[in-house]
Design a protein around this motif. Structure first.
Motif, mmCIF file in Angstrom:
data_model
loop_
_atom_site.group_PDB
_atom_site.id
_atom_site.type_symbol
_atom_site.label_atom_id
_atom_site.label_comp_id
_atom_site.label_asym_id
_atom_site.label_seq_id
_atom_site.Cartn_x
_atom_site.Cartn_y
_atom_site.Cartn_z
ATOM 1 N N ARG A 1 45.284 40.074 45.545
ATOM 2 C CA ARG A 1 44.280 39.029 45.324
ATOM 3 C C ARG A 1 43.509 38.741 46.614
ATOM 4 O O ARG A 1 42.282 38.627 46.613
ATOM 5 C CB ARG A 1 44.956 37.741 44.835
ATOM 6 C CG ARG A 1 45.453 37.772 43.407
ATOM 7 C CD ARG A 1 45.798 36.363 42.946
ATOM 8 N NE ARG A 1 46.532 36.357 41.697
ATOM 9 C CZ ARG A 1 47.833 36.131 41.579
ATOM 10 N NH1 ARG A 1 48.563 35.908 42.677
ATOM 11 N NH2 ARG A 1 48.421 36.122 40.408
ATOM 12 N N GLU B 1 38.443 34.518 39.833
ATOM 13 C CA GLU B 1 39.560 33.590 39.679
ATOM 14 C C GLU B 1 39.844 33.302 38.208
ATOM 15 O O GLU B 1 41.003 33.189 37.793
ATOM 16 C CB GLU B 1 39.266 32.277 40.417
ATOM 17 C CG GLU B 1 39.187 32.408 41.931
ATOM 18 C CD GLU B 1 40.517 32.824 42.539
ATOM 19 O OE1 GLU B 1 41.568 32.436 41.988
ATOM 20 O OE2 GLU B 1 40.507 33.542 43.553
ATOM 21 N N GLN C 1 39.562 39.049 47.218
ATOM 22 C CA GLN C 1 38.794 37.889 47.669
ATOM 23 C C GLN C 1 38.061 38.192 48.970
ATOM 24 O O GLN C 1 36.909 37.779 49.160
ATOM 25 C CB GLN C 1 39.734 36.685 47.839
ATOM 26 C CG GLN C 1 40.260 36.136 46.523
ATOM 27 C CD GLN C 1 41.446 35.208 46.707
ATOM 28 O OE1 GLN C 1 42.065 35.167 47.777
ATOM 29 N NE2 GLN C 1 41.780 34.447 45.671
ATOM 30 N N MET D 1 33.294 34.855 42.955
ATOM 31 C CA MET D 1 34.657 34.395 43.217
ATOM 32 C C MET D 1 35.183 33.585 42.028
ATOM 33 O O MET D 1 36.342 33.729 41.619
ATOM 34 C CB MET D 1 34.693 33.535 44.485
ATOM 35 C CG MET D 1 36.101 33.150 44.924
ATOM 36 S SD MET D 1 37.051 34.573 45.549
ATOM 37 C CE MET D 1 36.263 34.809 47.154
#
Length: 350
Positions: free
Chosen positions: A270, A295, A274, A291
């Protein structure tokens, strides 16, 4: 004791119900399982065998008492009640490896209408090592292979295999009070795992396991021959030093070994994804939207593990399906030679 029909349902009941249907109707085979979590797994086992002649309905054994578990399935649906139209599907636990050394083991191994997982439980299938990278991809939407799950679980299995043989011996010989499954699980906890240095966890488990093996050798000094004989037998049953993780307690493997490792691997994946978004040349607003989209697309690790079906490629799963195939062939042969029953035609049944 209740005498209501629904409290005395057995295979003959479902056979009679099937006979009342038209000849074109599909035969219904009821498969009783231990818990809600088992329903989906056994659907993946039995579903491929459905066709225009038969279908399976996977359900719990009791809707009235809400009693769950293997004991409930075995008590209610083995002793004269299972049959061609009603089967029982259970976790193997240690019963497969006990090879008839306990009453429940004998029932599971000797009934043609009881099917078991071969591995300890469905959780072991869900943690099938070759499928765990796919679980990480489903959770993080990042296909970067930063961890070798197959190598880790192979080395983990090799580290615990000598102690696992002792664990099975303890239950076969009645010495489980002196070396319980809880004791075994505590020793096999890989705690302190890191993605960068998984070998440290393996070494820790190997050290603890060998310490306990030496202790058991002192406790049972005349057991070497029995130990070696059992070791060879377990290998013949499919428990190799490289696949031992599939035969240890399922909840322990899922909650204490696999899920924590997946958490750390997925966390790193993750962060990697990111960082890629943050380092892109896109406008700030576009980055923020990207983003947010990422998510919202992530999945829960344990949920995805429970939905994992990568085990369908495993040797143990194929053995289970071979058992189902043999059962269907035998029941089909029996029905083809059985005399016609005096049942009213479906068109005349109200």
């Amino acid at each position: 004791m209740s005498t209501r029909l629904k409290d005395n349902i057995n295979s003959q009941y479902f056979k009679a119900a099937n006979a009342l249907k038209s000849k074109q109707a599909r035969r219904r085979i009821v498969a009783y399982v231990e818990s809600y979590d088992d329903i989906y797994f056994w659907r993946t086992v039995l579903g491929p065998f459905e066709n225009d002649k038969r279908y399976f309905e996977v359900m719990l054994p009791s809707k009235q008492t809400l009693v769950r578990g293997k004991k409930s399935v075995l008590m209610n649906f083995i002793d004269g009640q299972t049959g061609p139209d009603m089967i029982a599907c259970v976790d193997a636990d240690y019963d497969y490896l006990m090879q008839g050394a306990s009453p429940s083991s004998s029932k599971i191994l000797n009934s043609p209408y009881v099917f078991h997982t071969y591995v300890y439980a469905i959780e072991n299938f869900q943690c099938y090592a070759p499928s765990l990278h796919d679980v990480c991809v489903a959770v993080t939407l990042n296909d970067h292979r930063i961890f070798d799950f197959q190598a880790f679980f192979r080395q983990y299995s090799e580290a615990i295999f000598p102690l696992f043989v002792w664990s099975v011996w303890a239950y076969r010989s009645g010495n489980y009070i002196r070396f319980s499954l809880t004791d075994f699980n505590r020793i096999c906890d890989p705690g302190g795992f890191t993605v960068q240095h998984p070998e440290n966890s393996i070494q820790n488990v190997r050290r603890k396991a060998m310490t306990k093996v030496r202790e058991l050798q002192r406790m049972f000094p005349g057991n070497k021959e029995n130990y070696l004989k059992l070791k060879d037998e377990l290998i013949e049953l499919g428990v190799t030093p490289q696949t031992t993780y599939l035969y240890i307690q399922g909840h322990h493997l899922f909650d204490t070994v696999a899920a924590p490792i997946l958490n750390k691997v997925c966390s790193q994946l993750r962060q990697e994804r990111q960082a890629e978004i943050n380092m892109s040349l896109a406008h700030r607003t576009q980055k923020r939207n990207e983003m947010s989209c990422y998510e919202n697309s992530r999945q829960d690790i344990k949920t995805m593990l429970k939905k994992n079906t990568g085990y369908m490629f495993s040797e143990q799963f194929r053995r289970l399906q071979n058992d189902v195939q043999r059962y269907l062939k035998s029941t089909a042969s029996a029905q083809s030679v059985a005399p016609q029953e005096n049942v009213a035609p479906a068109a005349q049944v109200s």
